[in-house]
Design a protein around this motif. Structure first.
Motif, mmCIF file in Angstrom:
data_model
loop_
_atom_site.group_PDB
_atom_site.id
_atom_site.type_symbol
_atom_site.label_atom_id
_atom_site.label_comp_id
_atom_site.label_asym_id
_atom_site.label_seq_id
_atom_site.Cartn_x
_atom_site.Cartn_y
_atom_site.Cartn_z
ATOM 1 N N MET A 136 -26.236 -51.866 -13.415
ATOM 2 C CA MET A 136 -25.515 -51.268 -14.549
ATOM 3 C C MET A 136 -25.760 -52.068 -15.825
ATOM 4 O O MET A 136 -26.025 -51.493 -16.898
ATOM 5 C CB MET A 136 -24.011 -51.210 -14.260
ATOM 6 C CG MET A 136 -23.618 -50.236 -13.182
ATOM 7 S SD MET A 136 -21.851 -50.328 -12.782
ATOM 8 C CE MET A 136 -21.129 -49.515 -14.222
ATOM 9 N N LEU A 137 -25.683 -53.386 -15.723
ATOM 10 C CA LEU A 137 -25.863 -54.245 -16.889
ATOM 11 C C LEU A 137 -27.309 -54.222 -17.383
ATOM 12 O O LEU A 137 -27.552 -54.242 -18.599
ATOM 13 C CB LEU A 137 -25.400 -55.664 -16.559
ATOM 14 C CG LEU A 137 -23.900 -55.772 -16.236
ATOM 15 C CD1 LEU A 137 -23.561 -57.149 -15.678
ATOM 16 C CD2 LEU A 137 -23.046 -55.435 -17.447
ATOM 17 N N VAL A 170 -22.464 -46.942 -19.575
ATOM 18 C CA VAL A 170 -23.005 -46.720 -18.231
ATOM 19 C C VAL A 170 -21.855 -46.338 -17.314
ATOM 20 O O VAL A 170 -20.832 -47.034 -17.251
ATOM 21 C CB VAL A 170 -23.732 -47.961 -17.677
ATOM 22 C CG1 VAL A 170 -24.188 -47.709 -16.240
ATOM 23 C CG2 VAL A 170 -24.923 -48.315 -18.548
ATOM 24 N N SER A 171 -22.022 -45.223 -16.614
ATOM 25 C CA SER A 171 -21.043 -44.778 -15.632
ATOM 26 C C SER A 171 -21.693 -44.827 -14.250
ATOM 27 O O SER A 171 -22.788 -44.304 -14.048
ATOM 28 C CB SER A 171 -20.576 -43.349 -15.930
ATOM 29 O OG SER A 171 -19.654 -42.915 -14.945
ATOM 30 N N PHE A 172 -20.996 -45.474 -13.327
ATOM 31 C CA PHE A 172 -21.461 -45.570 -11.950
ATOM 32 C C PHE A 172 -20.918 -44.396 -11.162
ATOM 33 O O PHE A 172 -19.716 -44.152 -11.152
ATOM 34 C CB PHE A 172 -20.996 -46.906 -11.343
ATOM 35 C CG PHE A 172 -21.228 -47.047 -9.857
ATOM 36 C CD1 PHE A 172 -22.403 -46.635 -9.258
ATOM 37 C CD2 PHE A 172 -20.263 -47.625 -9.060
ATOM 38 C CE1 PHE A 172 -22.615 -46.785 -7.891
ATOM 39 C CE2 PHE A 172 -20.453 -47.791 -7.692
ATOM 40 C CZ PHE A 172 -21.628 -47.367 -7.114
ATOM 41 N N HIS A 173 -21.803 -43.666 -10.556
ATOM 42 C CA HIS A 173 -21.531 -42.593 -9.610
ATOM 43 C C HIS A 173 -21.085 -41.278 -10.251
ATOM 44 O O HIS A 173 -21.458 -40.219 -9.781
ATOM 45 C CB HIS A 173 -20.511 -43.045 -8.556
ATOM 46 C CG HIS A 173 -20.394 -42.118 -7.389
ATOM 47 N ND1 HIS A 173 -21.397 -41.988 -6.448
ATOM 48 C CD2 HIS A 173 -19.420 -41.270 -7.024
ATOM 49 C CE1 HIS A 173 -21.027 -41.093 -5.552
ATOM 50 N NE2 HIS A 173 -19.840 -40.644 -5.875
ATOM 51 N N LEU A 224 -26.540 -43.987 -11.519
ATOM 52 C CA LEU A 224 -26.000 -44.602 -12.723
ATOM 53 C C LEU A 224 -26.397 -43.700 -13.883
ATOM 54 O O LEU A 224 -27.545 -43.243 -13.949
ATOM 55 C CB LEU A 224 -26.585 -45.995 -12.954
ATOM 56 C CG LEU A 224 -26.374 -47.047 -11.879
ATOM 57 C CD1 LEU A 224 -27.040 -48.354 -12.292
ATOM 58 C CD2 LEU A 224 -24.905 -47.255 -11.605
ATOM 59 N N TYR A 225 -25.458 -43.456 -14.778
ATOM 60 C CA TYR A 225 -25.697 -42.594 -15.926
ATOM 61 C C TYR A 225 -25.604 -43.431 -17.197
ATOM 62 O O TYR A 225 -24.602 -44.117 -17.408
ATOM 63 C CB TYR A 225 -24.652 -41.477 -15.989
ATOM 64 C CG TYR A 225 -24.642 -40.585 -14.772
ATOM 65 C CD1 TYR A 225 -25.430 -39.444 -14.722
ATOM 66 C CD2 TYR A 225 -23.848 -40.887 -13.671
ATOM 67 C CE1 TYR A 225 -25.429 -38.622 -13.607
ATOM 68 C CE2 TYR A 225 -23.836 -40.074 -12.548
ATOM 69 C CZ TYR A 225 -24.621 -38.943 -12.524
ATOM 70 O OH TYR A 225 -24.618 -38.133 -11.414
ATOM 71 N N LEU A 226 -26.636 -43.365 -18.036
ATOM 72 C CA LEU A 226 -26.643 -44.062 -19.314
ATOM 73 C C LEU A 226 -26.427 -43.050 -20.435
ATOM 74 O O LEU A 226 -27.132 -42.033 -20.501
ATOM 75 C CB LEU A 226 -27.974 -44.803 -19.528
ATOM 76 C CG LEU A 226 -28.160 -45.465 -20.890
ATOM 77 C CD1 LEU A 226 -27.189 -46.625 -21.077
ATOM 78 C CD2 LEU A 226 -29.606 -45.934 -21.056
#
Length: 171
Positions: free
Chosen positions: A31-32, A136-139, A158-160
């Motif tokens: 994510m980072l 960033v969103s996970f899932h 992961l969505y950016l």
């Protein structure tokens, strides 16, 4: 165990944006990396749980400051203890505060691991981010907002997103 069950119960009755489910460290790092976190960044983790992402951002990626929002007092305490144990108490700020009331206007990165419902409830808050910010969103995707990039990690996504996508009136 009781901590996790309690957050699930509060999520199901609508008092939390998501239950607490710890994010695996390799996913935190991904994510980072996706958000291109580095020196000079101010990162906000909306629903920071035990603070692992805040500590990683400051310690391993050089974020100048991190701020976590967490409504559960026990999790907020764990996050603060984790930052102190890592020697990062001065650069990690954990607030026992609902993320729906956050002001992100000074942040360059925001991270989420919530739920579709939780992400949707944060749209007004995400609208306070600068246009150049990265999210960033996970899932979970963010309904009605197109990601600029989607990456598969550990069997999920992961969505950016760019901060400009959350500006009022943006389509």
């Amino acid at each position: 165990e009781g901590l996790w069950l309690g957050t699930w119960a509060r999520f199901l009755v609508g008092n939390r944006l998501a239950p607490f489910v710890p994010t695996a460290l390799p996913v935190c790092k991904a994510m980072l990396r996706l958000a291109r976190v580095g020196p000079g960044d101010r990162l906000a983790d909306l629903g920071c749980g035990d603070g692992r992402l805040l500590v990683l951002a400051a310690r391993d990626f050089g974020a100048s400051s991190t701020i976590g929002y967490e409504t559960d007092a026990r999790l907020a305490r764990l996050a603060r203890e984790s930052a102190t144990a890592a020697g990062l108490a001065s650069s990690v700020d954990v607030r026992e505060q609902d993320a729906r009331t956050a002001d992100l206007s000074g942040c360059s990165v925001a991270t989420l691991y919530l739920s579709v419902r939780g992400n949707t409830q944060l749209l007004p808050v995400l609208g306070t981010l600068p246009a150049s910010a990265r999210v960033v969103s996970f899932h979970w995707p963010i309904e009605g907002v197109e990601p600029v990039r989607t990456v598969a990690v550990s069997g999920t996504k992961l969505y950016l997103f760019e901060g400009a996508a959350f500006a009022p009136g943006h389509k």
